[in-house]
Write a protein that holds these residues in place. Structure first.
Motif, PDB file in Angstrom:
ATOM      1  N   ARG A 194      -7.755  -5.392  -4.118  1.00 51.69           N
ATOM      2  CA  ARG A 194      -7.382  -6.790  -4.369  1.00 51.69           C
ATOM      3  C   ARG A 194      -6.969  -6.907  -5.827  1.00 51.69           C
ATOM      4  O   ARG A 194      -7.720  -6.567  -6.742  1.00 51.69           O
ATOM      5  CB  ARG A 194      -8.546  -7.724  -4.071  1.00 51.69           C
ATOM      6  N   LEU A 201      -3.722  -8.595  -1.642  1.00 52.63           N
ATOM      7  CA  LEU A 201      -4.398  -7.435  -1.070  1.00 52.63           C
ATOM      8  C   LEU A 201      -3.388  -6.326  -0.836  1.00 52.63           C
ATOM      9  O   LEU A 201      -2.222  -6.584  -0.516  1.00 52.63           O
ATOM     10  CB  LEU A 201      -5.063  -7.816   0.247  1.00 52.63           C
ATOM     11  N   GLU A 255      -7.263  -9.127   7.618  1.00 55.81           N
ATOM     12  CA  GLU A 255      -7.004  -9.498   6.229  1.00 55.81           C
ATOM     13  C   GLU A 255      -5.528  -9.513   5.886  1.00 55.81           C
ATOM     14  O   GLU A 255      -5.135  -9.960   4.806  1.00 55.81           O
ATOM     15  CB  GLU A 255      -7.741  -8.521   5.291  1.00 55.81           C
TER      16      GLU A 255
END
Length: 297
Positions: A194, A201, A255
């Motif tokens: 990150r 990300l 994510e």
């Protein structure tokens, strides 16, 4: 090992007058961007990180003799004769001058930039061989360079790993940029970088953010849920550590990043794009753990 004989190849051509098989084109740019999770440039240009793509010969390779120089093959042959029969790619470096535009055709030349003295690694003892490729647009304008380094080595003796369940899988190349990722995998955690600057990300791990350029980062642990973004069923080539046919997927995690891994728990011919999968970890042998994804559809 006769280092002076190897060093004599420094400065000799590794490729001369090579040419890209296809012009820079929109479909290839789109496919690469989709696979890498990279935004498609709004001006239609190719992302500069695609530099090597335009030099590659694909499955069929370049035409016989096209762009090749015998010096590089001679050097590798002499290293083989000296006992350095194994090879592993160690790293690459790229420098960009400007983006390439659809319709442009590239040419390339490469030189054997350096051959190191004898180096001993965990794999064995050998020599690092570095080539430097210059990529040019029509008219000879330099658009970028690609420096590629391999280790040609004699495998270490008396250090063969335990083999209790058949042949070993190939080892991943671990370097300073991705060592933390593989350490996390050994601990059965999939860690995503990150950016400390913009929060973006990224996976695979990179030394800097491709969104804002920041070199500062931390990590977040992937929750484990994902879907098959794309996949391929491997039938060939045969390899002792694998049992084809089997499915390898590019999985989009919850994510938003993507990662490659085998799909397990469902037949290879039942894998589909959009299939929900769940992260697991597979101990392939006493030394290697890899992420895999169990199909839930």
């Amino acid at each position: 090992m006769d280092f002076q004989a190897f060093q004599a190849y420094e400065g000799r051509a590794a490729a001369v007058g090579g040419a890209g098989k296809d012009p820079v084109n929109g479909p290839m740019i789109r496919h690469w961007c989709e696979a890498m999770g990279h935004p498609v440039p709004v001006d239609g240009s190719a992302p500069q990180a695609m530099l090597q793509v335009w030099t590659m010969g694909g499955l069929s390779g370049h035409a016989a003799g096209a762009g090749r120089s015998s010096a590089y093959e001679e050097l590798l042959g002499r290293l083989d004769a000296a006992g350095c029969t194994s090879v592993v790619a160690t790293d690459c470096e790229q420098e960009y001058v400007r983006p390439l535009l659809p319709g442009e055709r590239i040419t390339f030349d490469a030189v054997i930039e350096s051959v190191s003295g004898s180096k001993t690694t965990k794999l064995g003892t050998g020599h690092f061989v570095t080539t430097r490729m210059e990529v040019r647009a029509e008219g000879g304008e330099l658009v970028g360079t690609h420096r590629f380094r391999i280790l040609k080595y004699a495998p270490a003796q008396g250090k063969a790993p335990k083999q209790t369940a058949g042949p070993r899988r190939p080892r991943p190349v671990v370097n300073r940029d991705n060592a933390g990722y593989w350490e996390g995998i050994r601990e059965r955690r999939l860690l995503i970088q990150r950016c400390a600057g913009c929060g973006a990300l990224r996976l695979p791990w990179l030394p800097g953010c491709d969104a804002c350029g920041s070199a500062d980062w931390d990590t977040v642990r992937a929750g484990g849920d994902g879907v098959v973004f794309s996949y391929v069923v491997m039938h060939h080539p045969p390899f002792p550590a694998f049992d084809p046919p089997y499915a390898v997927a590019l999985v989009e995690l919850a994510e938003g990043v993507r990662v490659l891994g085998n799909v397990v728990g469902v037949p290879y011919d039942k894998v589909r794009i959009g299939m929900p999968v769940r992260l697991e970890f597979l101990n392939t042998d006493d030394e290697l753990t890899v992420p895999v994804f169990r199909g839930e559809g």
